[in-house]
Scaffold this motif. Structure first.
Motif, PDB file in Angstrom:
ATOM      1  N   CYS A  86       0.835  -1.201   0.000  1.00 48.12           N
ATOM      2  CA  CYS A  86       0.000   0.000   0.000  1.00 48.12           C
ATOM      3  C   CYS A  86       0.870   1.251   0.000  1.00 48.12           C
ATOM      4  CB  CYS A  86      -0.949   0.009   1.198  1.00 48.12           C
ATOM      5  SG  CYS A  86      -0.129  -0.129   2.800  1.00 48.12           S
ATOM      6  N   ARG A 105      -3.658  -3.053  -4.571  1.00 42.43           N
ATOM      7  CA  ARG A 105      -2.944  -2.715  -3.336  1.00 42.43           C
ATOM      8  C   ARG A 105      -3.152  -3.787  -2.283  1.00 42.43           C
ATOM      9  NH1 ARG A 105      -4.188   3.705  -2.508  1.00 42.43           N
ATOM     10  NH2 ARG A 105      -6.244   3.136  -3.232  1.00 42.43           N
ATOM     11  N   ASP A 107      -1.583  -5.100   1.950  1.00 44.01           N
ATOM     12  CA  ASP A 107      -1.509  -4.645   3.340  1.00 44.01           C
ATOM     13  C   ASP A 107      -0.083  -4.396   3.829  1.00 44.01           C
ATOM     14  OD1 ASP A 107      -4.311  -4.976   3.560  1.00 44.01           O
ATOM     15  OD2 ASP A 107      -4.034  -7.120   3.931  1.00 44.01           O
ATOM     16  N   ARG A 136       0.575  -2.968   7.428  1.00 45.80           N
ATOM     17  CA  ARG A 136      -0.259  -1.818   7.765  1.00 45.80           C
ATOM     18  C   ARG A 136      -1.079  -2.143   9.011  1.00 45.80           C
ATOM     19  NH1 ARG A 136      -4.630   1.305   3.758  1.00 45.80           N
ATOM     20  NH2 ARG A 136      -4.586   3.277   4.918  1.00 45.80           N
ATOM     21  N   GLU A 138      -3.893  -2.811  11.656  1.00 45.31           N
ATOM     22  CA  GLU A 138      -5.268  -3.291  11.452  1.00 45.31           C
ATOM     23  C   GLU A 138      -6.263  -2.151  11.620  1.00 45.31           C
ATOM     24  OE1 GLU A 138      -6.407  -6.682  13.688  1.00 45.31           O
ATOM     25  OE2 GLU A 138      -4.613  -7.843  13.172  1.00 45.31           O
ATOM     26  N   GLY A 139      -7.290  -2.190  10.800  1.00 48.31           N
ATOM     27  CA  GLY A 139      -8.359  -1.207  10.883  1.00 48.31           C
ATOM     28  C   GLY A 139      -8.112   0.053  10.081  1.00 48.31           C
ATOM     29  N   CYS A 140      -6.907   0.203   9.534  1.00 50.98           N
ATOM     30  CA  CYS A 140      -6.605   1.396   8.735  1.00 50.98           C
ATOM     31  C   CYS A 140      -7.082   1.196   7.298  1.00 50.98           C
ATOM     32  CB  CYS A 140      -5.108   1.682   8.734  1.00 50.98           C
ATOM     33  SG  CYS A 140      -4.466   2.168  10.345  1.00 50.98           S
ATOM     34  N   THR A 141      -7.779   2.157   6.768  1.00 52.54           N
ATOM     35  CA  THR A 141      -8.287   2.087   5.394  1.00 52.54           C
ATOM     36  C   THR A 141      -8.024   3.406   4.696  1.00 52.54           C
ATOM     37  OG1 THR A 141     -10.480   2.828   6.130  1.00 52.54           O
ATOM     38  CG2 THR A 141     -10.109   0.436   6.019  1.00 52.54           C
ATOM     39  N   GLY A 142      -8.299   3.427   3.398  1.00 54.33           N
ATOM     40  CA  GLY A 142      -8.128   4.658   2.635  1.00 54.33           C
ATOM     41  C   GLY A 142      -6.672   4.961   2.375  1.00 54.33           C
ATOM     42  N   GLU A 143      -6.385   6.247   2.149  1.00 55.55           N
ATOM     43  CA  GLU A 143      -5.023   6.675   1.856  1.00 55.55           C
ATOM     44  C   GLU A 143      -4.115   6.405   3.056  1.00 55.55           C
ATOM     45  OE1 GLU A 143      -2.652   8.576  -1.262  1.00 55.55           O
ATOM     46  OE2 GLU A 143      -4.597   7.603  -1.136  1.00 55.55           O
ATOM     47  N   GLU A 148       1.076   5.652   9.997  1.00 58.29           N
ATOM     48  CA  GLU A 148       0.956   4.200   9.879  1.00 58.29           C
ATOM     49  C   GLU A 148       2.281   3.556   9.498  1.00 58.29           C
ATOM     50  OE1 GLU A 148      -2.265   3.220   7.199  1.00 58.29           O
ATOM     51  OE2 GLU A 148      -3.363   5.026   7.818  1.00 58.29           O
TER      52      GLU A 148
END
Length: 335
Positions: A86, A105, A107, A136, A138-143, A148
């Motif tokens: 990512c 993309r 993780d 990455r 856990e729980g992180c999304t988007g840009e 991170e």
């Protein structure tokens, strides 16, 4: 015994390596392909007029070599398309590289130095690619946010380097020991050549650029004086060896033991080496091989990077040798 490739080795140990998923295996495959491509360019450097500098200065304030730029482009192009990442960070790039939405993309986050020791290429000395793989949170999304990526080295799921020298070697760990693979040009594969690499508890070699002695802090001068006069386990005095390419000096230390030192300078209290793309991945390997890595006071893998190109002093190698340096720093702290 049949020759074992990197992928076969990873699959054999998959039960003990939770991160050895298809996505992770694909990431490693593309890293290996990048290394093979860089190795081929280096082997032909003198014939392709790609030696010497570009005339530019990178984000670290260092002169960019032509092969720095080539290796960096190869890594970014190949790894951006691997489908497992990512984000990436390169020693040659000022900002975080976020994988474009036009590519699949994953993780994982890749931190790398595309060509460590590149100033030595003109004189045909070993150089290498150092890499660190993070997951990455856990729980992180988007840009992907910079926060991170700024993870301590203990969070690494894998780390290693590709050494370009008389032979091309891949040395890496997924947290289950350190294993070395040598590229067989005849079949185009990295084959297991150094299983379960271990650093001796005490070595007989110290590695530091003594030309900078006048710029060292007092504990470093005292520590190096200690190695000048200390005897090894077999009653001999320590030898001094310094290549000037971190990856080459560390590779020797990994095999023979001893200590590599890049201390703080009076005008550079945080040292010169980058924490995330140099010190942390090599510290991960050192600990997995039974060694130790410290900034003189703290474990390298516990350091929290405050920025992408954070720097740190580095003392790395055999446990007893690194602890000898830490004892000197501790005495100065309490004095």
């Amino acid at each position: 015994m049949a020759d074992v490739t990197v992928t076969e080795h990873l699959l054999l140990h998959q039960k003990q390596t939770p991160q050895a998923t298809g996505q992770f295996t694909g990431l490693l495959y593309d890293l290996i392909l990048s290394g093979k491509t860089i190795s081929r360019r280096i082997n032909k450097a003198g014939l392709l007029d790609i030696l010497g500098g570009t005339g530019e200065v990178n984000v670290q304030g260092e002169n960019v070599q032509k092969l720095d730029e080539i290796a960096n482009r190869i890594m970014i192009y190949r790894m951006e398309r691997c489908g497992a990442l990512c984000a990436m960070s390169s020693e040659e790039e000022a900002e975080l590289i976020r994988v474009s939405p036009e590519f699949p993309r994953g993780d994982y986050i890749l931190i790398f130095d595309p060509l460590d020791g590149s100033s030595n290429i003109d004189v045909n000395i070993n150089v290498g690619t150092i890499f660190s793989i993070l997951r990455r949170p856990e729980g992180c999304t988007g840009e992907v946010a910079l926060e991170e990526v700024l993870q301590p080295g203990r969070n690494q799921v894998a780390a290693g380097y590709i050494l370009y020298g008389p032979s091309t070697m891949l040395v890496f760990s997924t947290g289950q020991g350190v294993h070395g693979f040598t590229l067989d040009p005849g079949v185009g594969e990295f084959l297991l050549s150094h299983p379960n690499m271990r650093i001796p508890e005490q070595g007989g070699i110290y590695s530091v650029n003594e030309g900078y002695r006048n710029n060292w802090d007092a504990p470093t001068r005292e520590a190096v004086d200690w190695f000048h006069n200390c005897e090894t386990q077999d009653g001999k005095f320590y030898s001094s060896r310094y290549v000037g390419a971190l990856v080459a000096d560390f590779h020797r230390t990994l095999i023979y033991g001893g200590i590599y030192m890049y201390p703080p300078y009076v005008n550079k209290p945080n040292g010169k080496l980058r924490l995330m793309c140099e010190a942390s991945p090599l510290a991960f390997l050192a600990e997995q091989a039974g060694g130790k890595a410290s900034d003189g006071k703290r474990r390298i893998l516990d350091l929290q990077p405050e920025r992408l190109h954070a720097r740190t002093p580095l003392f790395i190698g055999s446990v007893k040798d690194v602890e000898a340096v830490e004892k000197v720093y501790a005495r100065h702290k309490t004095a």
